[in-house]
Structures are given as structure tokens and as C-alpha cells.
Scaffold this motif. Structure first.
Motif, PDB file in Angstrom:
ATOM      1  N   GLY A 116       0.821  -1.209   0.000  1.00 40.76           N
ATOM      2  CA  GLY A 116       0.000   0.000   0.000  1.00 40.76           C
ATOM      3  C   GLY A 116       0.852   1.254   0.000  1.00 40.76           C
ATOM      4  N   VAL A 117       1.932   1.242   0.801  1.00 40.32           N
ATOM      5  CA  VAL A 117       2.828   2.398   0.850  1.00 40.32           C
ATOM      6  C   VAL A 117       3.491   2.605  -0.514  1.00 40.32           C
ATOM      7  CG1 VAL A 117       4.991   3.240   1.840  1.00 40.32           C
ATOM      8  CG2 VAL A 117       3.234   2.302   3.320  1.00 40.32           C
ATOM      9  N   THR A 118       3.919   1.506  -1.139  1.00 40.79           N
ATOM     10  CA  THR A 118       4.551   1.614  -2.455  1.00 40.79           C
ATOM     11  C   THR A 118       3.590   2.224  -3.469  1.00 40.79           C
ATOM     12  OG1 THR A 118       5.562  -0.466  -1.838  1.00 40.79           O
ATOM     13  CG2 THR A 118       6.035   0.358  -4.031  1.00 40.79           C
ATOM     14  N   LEU A 119       2.318   1.788  -3.419  1.00 37.83           N
ATOM     15  CA  LEU A 119       1.333   2.356  -4.342  1.00 37.83           C
ATOM     16  C   LEU A 119       1.116   3.840  -4.053  1.00 37.83           C
ATOM     17  CD1 LEU A 119      -1.345  -0.444  -4.673  1.00 37.83           C
ATOM     18  CD2 LEU A 119       0.309   0.309  -6.361  1.00 37.83           C
ATOM     19  N   ALA A 120       1.146   4.207  -2.769  1.00 36.34           N
ATOM     20  CA  ALA A 120       0.990   5.617  -2.418  1.00 36.34           C
ATOM     21  C   ALA A 120       2.154   6.437  -2.967  1.00 36.34           C
ATOM     22  CB  ALA A 120       0.896   5.773  -0.905  1.00 36.34           C
ATOM     23  N   ILE A 121       3.376   5.873  -2.876  1.00 33.44           N
ATOM     24  CA  ILE A 121       4.538   6.566  -3.441  1.00 33.44           C
ATOM     25  C   ILE A 121       4.362   6.725  -4.946  1.00 33.44           C
ATOM     26  CG2 ILE A 121       7.019   6.404  -3.858  1.00 33.44           C
ATOM     27  CD1 ILE A 121       7.253   4.917  -1.216  1.00 33.44           C
ATOM     28  N   ALA A 122       3.908   5.644  -5.595  1.00 34.73           N
ATOM     29  CA  ALA A 122       3.711   5.708  -7.041  1.00 34.73           C
ATOM     30  C   ALA A 122       2.699   6.783  -7.396  1.00 34.73           C
ATOM     31  CB  ALA A 122       3.241   4.351  -7.560  1.00 34.73           C
ATOM     32  N   ARG A 123       1.722   6.991  -6.500  1.00 33.59           N
ATOM     33  CA  ARG A 123       0.711   7.980  -6.792  1.00 33.59           C
ATOM     34  C   ARG A 123       1.268   9.397  -6.715  1.00 33.59           C
ATOM     35  NH1 ARG A 123      -5.015  10.205  -4.812  1.00 33.59           N
ATOM     36  NH2 ARG A 123      -4.065  12.200  -4.668  1.00 33.59           N
ATOM     37  N   VAL A 124       2.109   9.669  -5.700  1.00 34.49           N
ATOM     38  CA  VAL A 124       2.542  11.060  -5.536  1.00 34.49           C
ATOM     39  C   VAL A 124       3.782  11.393  -6.366  1.00 34.49           C
ATOM     40  CG1 VAL A 124       1.557  11.283  -3.248  1.00 34.49           C
ATOM     41  CG2 VAL A 124       3.939  10.618  -3.492  1.00 34.49           C
ATOM     42  N   ILE A 125       4.497  10.378  -6.823  1.00 39.85           N
ATOM     43  CA  ILE A 125       5.761  10.669  -7.502  1.00 39.85           C
ATOM     44  C   ILE A 125       5.516  11.378  -8.835  1.00 39.85           C
ATOM     45  CG2 ILE A 125       6.174   8.615  -8.917  1.00 39.85           C
ATOM     46  CD1 ILE A 125       8.944   8.463  -7.597  1.00 39.85           C
ATOM     47  N   GLY A 126       4.341  11.195  -9.398  1.00 43.52           N
ATOM     48  CA  GLY A 126       4.048  11.846 -10.678  1.00 43.52           C
ATOM     49  C   GLY A 126       3.323  13.166 -10.544  1.00 43.52           C
ATOM     50  N   GLU A 127       3.110  13.625  -9.291  1.00 39.50           N
ATOM     51  CA  GLU A 127       2.382  14.874  -9.099  1.00 39.50           C
ATOM     52  C   GLU A 127       3.201  16.061  -9.600  1.00 39.50           C
ATOM     53  OE1 GLU A 127      -0.489  15.640  -8.447  1.00 39.50           O
ATOM     54  OE2 GLU A 127      -1.389  13.862  -7.559  1.00 39.50           O
ATOM     55  N   THR A 128       2.542  16.957 -10.288  1.00 37.67           N
ATOM     56  CA  THR A 128       3.226  18.102 -10.855  1.00 37.67           C
ATOM     57  C   THR A 128       2.766  19.403 -10.237  1.00 37.67           C
ATOM     58  OG1 THR A 128       2.978  16.874 -12.885  1.00 37.67           O
ATOM     59  CG2 THR A 128       3.986  19.031 -13.034  1.00 37.67           C
ATOM     60  N   ALA A 129       1.454  19.567 -10.193  1.00 42.33           N
ATOM     61  CA  ALA A 129       0.889  20.858  -9.801  1.00 42.33           C
ATOM     62  C   ALA A 129       1.367  21.330  -8.429  1.00 42.33           C
ATOM     63  CB  ALA A 129      -0.628  20.786  -9.845  1.00 42.33           C
TER      64      ALA A 129
END
Lengths: 371, 309
Positions: free
Chosen positions: A279-292
Motif C-alpha cells: 500500500g505504501v509503495t502504491l501511495a509513493i507511485a501515486r505522488v511521484i508523478g504529481e506536478t501541480a
């Protein structure tokens, strides 16, 4: 032997059974007809592959409906219509996915050089890019500073979010007894999942702006913004994982006289650790592509910055954004575009890798439940 | 002996208190952070509301400034949902009820893949691939359907219009609606489905009679969550749309969304302009908060018989 006579189906009965059924080849015939007709119609307004596919699909759906309606009746026709539409929806959904991945691979692979991976944009000006294009030499400059920034900011965001998220999930599952506080926390964690990322960025910018003066932009501000986005994801996934830890394990531990907090640390969390880690890894994957949020919190620089607590920082997403929107050389945008797409490819690879790791962790270290 | 026992016992009790205290603190911290988001945004946005209306961008007060971009945000989200909702329900049905069983899990991964692609990559794709490809259709629309206000010409020559932004947004919300709907479709009681099929229903009739009534609340909340995402999505719009004032035509450059307005202007903003943008962020926060709360409320109302939460 009158019995056998009644058992053999009479020709008349067989006829009524298959009378209202289309033969199997009929739908393929309709498809072929639609393709031909679609080609004819699309060539009327100027032939194009997309137009051909579109017209053929529309004709196929309508013709399939009409043919079935005339032979099999209204209910079967509606069924056929719905089936065709659902298949069409799936194909339509695949088009952008294939197009995005194809574009990124096509434009990103040429830029994936060691130069791109291990140099920053320090000293890269429009003049350098213009010379590159005029002389036809390989594109200089890369995204090393972006990789460093992404890794550092994501690291700090993880350091903030994981303890808070983990402990909140522990509180919700182990300590709360369904009171108003726990229901409130669950509700607002769900609501937090939907916070627009730019608002999270504004919050961090406003918070640090209030404390350290306006326009404070460092990697750590960005990490705070990202952790606002990350905490709810960690809480939700950890909560789900803690809930499926069998109660027998807790009770066995209590029966041995172990305190509740040691039970949680030594029994409950280790049992669920694979799910929590994935779950933590998926959370990292989610925020690593954040730009705004990074645009408003971390700023943008061309040089490498290893210190998350001072100075502006570039990350891969903001690197892509800046290279595309403000090319280094306004007259020759190709080198910038190449760098941007290579960075996009790298970013997608990182995200895919994180997703893969999450699945592998979940599968390899899953507790044996005996089921 | 008894001494050591009670000693360790009291130490354990203290540990229990400390640990539960920390856990409680972490839970409250989340509520506090959400509260802070609202308070800090309000605090920093305050100068906008007290400032002289003539000093605000546009020259006639904050609400005149924010109104067009709120409408623009709603238009973009509406386009995205109009396109994405039918397609994603179709895809979800395909995965849950139509695709061969062996394929369906793999297809679920494929849709998750769509969700994993970062928004900036979608923005880059929309601006370099999709927008140029749509110039032709837009010109055709302007010529043949120009009498409809939303297709009024002349069409944009770059394709960077509201409709393009809406299409990119629809690609981004599609995996959200699909994966949530699929989860709910899969939870339809098997006995209901088999009963319908045993009565001679076709597959579509079975879906209409058993799957949709069961999943209605879940679908609505999935759409609302998709709406929340579409409202707050920044990069795709910032990169794909060449913004401007509020206009009815979707195939001319113009219109702007709140999130893109913030992202495009924040790096250079200071003073009152900064407060303005933060106030715009506050408006976006309130809108998405309302949408998400309604979605969650719908889910919680139907919690007993749908697994949408």
C-alpha cells in the motif's frame, strides 16, 4: 418401440427450435459488410483510417441490431446492441492508452542516453541547444537534477506520511470503538483523498509562507504538500490490511498476557506487513508523478540541489512541464522536447516499477492464511 | 518475583497508554491538517476580500474575477464526465460480465495502468498528439455544425481548446470510474444473476435487472469521485488549453479552469495576486469538498448492501 419414435426429434420441431436463430457466421458477414460500407462512406468525405473505423463501427452496431431484430426478435436485438456497445466502449478506452504509451516510447527512447540520466541542465542555455541543432550533435543536458529532486522530495513525503498514516490506521482499527471521532476521521480521510493536488500545494505554500515569509520554496515544502495527498492513501490501505488480520491471533497474544501495544507491534502489524508495504509503495507511485503541487512549492532550477531544506528544487514532472511549455531555446524546441519525452518515459518506468514492486511484495510476503 | 511482575506490568501499562495516545494523536492530526488547509487558505486569501475591487485582476472585484473560471472548471468537468461515464461503465461491464474469465483480471491491470500514468504525461500527450489531431474535426464541426453555439467557428488552428482539455480529462477520470464500478459489478449476488438467466433473460436483461439496481449508488458515487478528480485536475488543462475569457464555443481557444489558472500564474505571483490565486484555490477546495462529501454520503447511505466504500 414406440418410445424411441417419440424421442427422435421430428423435423418440424427442430425447425421451430432453430427458426429464430441467426447462424454463427451471420455476425461476421455483417461485420464484413459494415467494413466495406464504412470504407465507401468514409471515402466520400476523404478517406482516413480513423474515419473508416468510426463509420464501420457505427454501421456494424446498427446493422447487427437490425439483422437480429428481423430474425431473432426485439429482446435478442437489444442484447446484441448492448453487447456491441460494451465491446466498443472497451476498444475506445484502449485507444488513448495505446496512443500515450506509443508516443512516450517513440519520442522518449532516443533521448534515453547516459548523458540525459547523469547530467543536469546547469549552464544549458538556448545557445547550446541552437548549436546542437545546427551541428547535428547529440542533445546536451539532462534530468539528473530532476531525478535527485524527485527522490529527495518523495523520500521526505514518505517519512512524514508513513508514521502518521500507519498510526491513524492502528487507531481506527485497534483502539476506536466506532465512536464519533473514528467515524469523523474515516469520513475526512475519504474526503482528503479527493483534495485537488494543487490545493494541497497551495496549503503547504501558505503554511510555510506564513512562518518563513512569502515565497518560501524548498523541497521540504513540496514534501509536506505531497504528504497531504499521501496520508489518506496510506491510511486507507493500511486500515484494510489490519482489518483482515484474524482476531484469533490477537486473542492468542492477549491470552499469553501480552499487552495490547506489544500485541499490535509484534503480532498485528507483522502479519499485515506485506499489505502495508505494498500500500505504501502504491501511495509513493501515486505522488511521484504529481506536478501541480510542486510547481507552487518547490520552484524550478537548472542545477543540482541535494538539500531539501534550502533552495529551489526540480523534480521530473516539473522538468517535463517546463521543457515543454518554456523550451530552453525558443527557436529550436526539438532538444527540449526530446529531454521532456525522455523524462516522461523515465517517470512512467519508475511508476510502473513501483506498481510492480507493490504487487510482488503483496504476493511474496503475504501471510499464509490457510485458505 | 511478584515485584518484577508488577514492575513489568506497570511499565506495560504505561506503554499501552503512550501507544494509544500516539495513535489517537495521529488520527487527530489528520483532522487538524484538513482544518489547517481550510484556515490557512482562508487566512492567506483574506486580503482579496478586503481589497479595493479595482485592484483585483479584471478590475471589478473578486467574484467577477472568479466567476468565469468557476464556470470554465465546471464545463471541463462536464465534458469529461459526459464522455467518460458511458465508456467507463461499458468497460467495467466488459471486464466484469463479458470478457472471458481468464482475461478479466489482466484487463483490470490494464485499466489500472491508465490510472498510473502521471497527469503531466497526459498533458504532454494532449498537447503534442491529441490537439493537432483534432484540428481537422474541429474545422469540420465549425463548418457543418457552427449554428450550435458550442461549435461556433472559426475553429482554433492549434486544437488547444476546451473540448480537447475535456477529452484529456475524460481519459484521466475513466480509470477511476471504471475500477470503482467494476468492483461493485463484481459484488452483485451471483444468485440474483443466475435467477434472472434461469428465467430466460438475455445477458443484457440480466444486467439491467440485477446488476444495475444493485450497483446504482456505487455508480453514482464513482461518478462523483471522478467529478472530484476532473474538477481538481491541473496539468492536463494547463498544458492543453490555451486559455482566455469565458466563451460559449468549445472549439475556439478561450475559457480557463481554476486549477490551471493557479498553476500558470502562481510562480510569478506576489502580493495581492498571490492572495487572489489562493482565494481561487479556496473556492476549488470548497467545490471539491462538497462533491466528495456528497459522494461519500451516498455510499454510506447504501453501505449495507453495496460494497462501494
Amino acid at each position: 418401440m414406440s418410445q424411441t419414435a417419440t424421442r427422435t426429434p421430428s423435423p418440424l420441431r427442430k425447425n421451430t427450435l432453430t427458426k429464430n436463430q441467426l447462424p454463427k457466421w451471420a455476425i461476421w458477414a455483417v461485420l464484413a459488410g459494415s467494413l466495406v460500407l464504412g470504407a465507401a462512406v468514409s471515402s466520400l468525405i476523404g478517406f482516413h483510417v480513423v474515419g473508416w473505423a468510426l463509420f464501420s463501427a457505427v454501421i456494424f452496431v446498427i446493422a447487427g441490431f437490425l439483422v437480429t431484430l428481423s430474425v431473432e426478435g426485439e429482446r435478442k436485438a437489444k442484447d446484441r446492441f448492448a453487447t456491441n456497445l460494451i465491446y466498443a466502449a472497451f476498444i475506445v478506452a484502449l485507444v488513448p492508452l495505446v496512443s500515450v504509451i506509443w508516443t512516450v516510447l517513440e519520442k522518449g527512447l532516443p533521448g534515453m542516453t547516459s548523458n540525459f540520466l547523469f547530467t543536469s541542465m546547469n549552464g544549458m542555455t538556448g545557445v547550446v541547444d541552437n548549436e546542437t541543432v545546427e551541428n547535428g550533435t547529440p542533445v546536451l543536458g539532462g534530468a539528473y537534477h530532476g531525478i535527485v529532486g524527485t527522490v529527495l522530495i518523495t523520500f521526505w513525503a514518505t517519512v512524514i506520511s508513513v508514521p502518521v498514516g500507519l498510526l491513524t490506521a492502528v487507531y481506527l482499527v485497534e483502539y476506536s470503538r466506532g465512536g464519533p471521532l473514528s467515524r469523523g476521521i474515516t469520513f475526512f480521510v475519504d474526503v482528503m483523498t479527493g483534495i485537488p493536488s494543487i490545493v494541497a500545494g497551495l496549503f503547504a505554500a501558505a503554511l510555510f509562507g506564513l512562518i518563513f515569509g512569502p515565497s518560501t520554496r524548498t523541497g521540504f515544502v513540496a514534501a509536506v504538500a505531497l504528504s497531504v495527498l499521501m496520508i489518506p492513501v496510506v491510511v486507507r490501505s493500511t486500515e484494510e490490511m489490519l482489518k483482515i488480520v484474524p482476531n484469533e491471533l490477537r486473542e492468542a497474544s492477549y491470552a499469553l498476557g501480552v499487552r495490547k501495544w506489544r500485541t499490535i507491534i509484534k503480532v498485528v502489524v507483522p502479519t499485515a506487513i506485506s499489505g502495508i508495504a505494498s500500500g505504501v509503495t502504491l501511495a509513493i507511485a501515486r505522488v511521484i508523478g504529481e506536478t501541480a503541487p510542486l510547481l507552487v512549492t518547490a520552484g524550478f532550477v537548472n542545477s543540482i540541489n541535494f538539500n531539501a531544506f534550502a533552495g529551489w528544487m526540480t523534480t521530473l514532472p516539473t522538468f517535463i512541464y517546463r521543457q515543454l511549455m518554456n523550451p530552453t531555446s525558443p527557436t529550436n524546441i526539438d532538444p527540449s522536447a526530446q529531454r521532456a519525452w525522455a523524462a516522461a518515459l523515465l517517470l512512467i518506468l519508475i511508476v510502473m516499477l513501483l506498481n510492480l514492486i507493490a504487487r510482488v511484495i503483496a504476493r511474496l510476503f503475504a501471510p499464509k492464511t490457510g485458505r | 518475583m511478584s515485584n518484577t511482575l508488577t514492575e513489568s506490568g506497570s511499565r506495560g501499562r504505561a506503554g499501552d497508554k503512550v501507544f494509544s495516545g500516539i495513535a489517537l494523536f495521529a488520527g487527530c492530526l489528520i483532522l487538524f491538517v484538513l482544518f489547517c488547509v481550510a484556515v490557512f487558505l482562508l487566512w492567506q486569501a483574506l486580503p482579496t476580500f478586503t481589497a479595493d475591487p479595482a485592484e483585483i485582476t479584471g478590475g471589478s472585484g473578486f467574484w467577477t474575477y472568479i466567476w468565469p473560471i468557476v464556470i470554465g472548471t465546471l464545463i471541463a468537468a462536464a465534458i469529461a464526465l459526459l464522455i467518460a461515464t458511458p465508456i467507463s461503465i461499458g468497460v467495467a461491464l466488459f471486464i466484469s460480465h463479458y470478457a472471458p474469465r481468464k482475461l478479466s483480471q489482466g484487463l483490470g491491470y490494464v485499466i489500472d495502468l491508465l490510472a498510473a500514468i502521471p497527469s503531466v504525461v497526459y498533458g504532454a500527450w494532449g498537447m503534442t498528439v491529441l490537439a493537432p489531431a483534432l484540428v481537422g474535426p474541429y474545422v469540420w464541426l465549425a463548418e457543418n455544425a457552427g449554428w450550435i453555439p458550442i461549435f461556433a467557428g472559426p475553429a482554433s488552428q492549434t486544437g488547444k481548446t476546451m473540448l480537447t482539455a475535456g477529452i484529456v480529462l475524460s481519459v484521466m477520470v475513466l480509470p477511476i470510474i471504471t475500477s470503482l464500478s467494476r468492483e461493485i459489478f463484481l459484488q452483485t449476488p451471483k444468485l440474483h444473476e443466475e435467477a434472472a438467466l434461469a428465467m430466460g433473460a438475455t445477458r443484457w436483461e440480466m444486467i439491467r435487472m440485477t446488476v444495475f439496481p444493485f450497483a446504482r449508488a456505487g455508480i453514482i458515487s464513482a461518478i462523483m469521485l471522478g467529478l472530484g478528480r476532473a474538477l481538481g485536475e491541473t496539468m492536463a488543462v494547463a498544458m492543453v488549453l490555451s486559455g482566455g475569457g469565458l466563451i460559449a464555443s468549445l472549439i475556439k481557444s478561450g475559457n480557463q479552469t481554476i486549477a490551471a489558472e493557479i498553476a500558470l500564474n502562481f510562480p510569478e505571483a506576489f502580493g495581492l495576486r498571490l492572495a487572489e490565486l489562493i482565494a481561487a484555490g479556496l473556492v476549488l477546495f470548497v467545490i471539491t469538498l462538497a462533491v466528495n462529501m456528497i459522494a461519500r454520503w451516498i455510499v454510506s447511505r447504501h453501505k449495507e448492501f453495496s460494497g462501494a466504500n
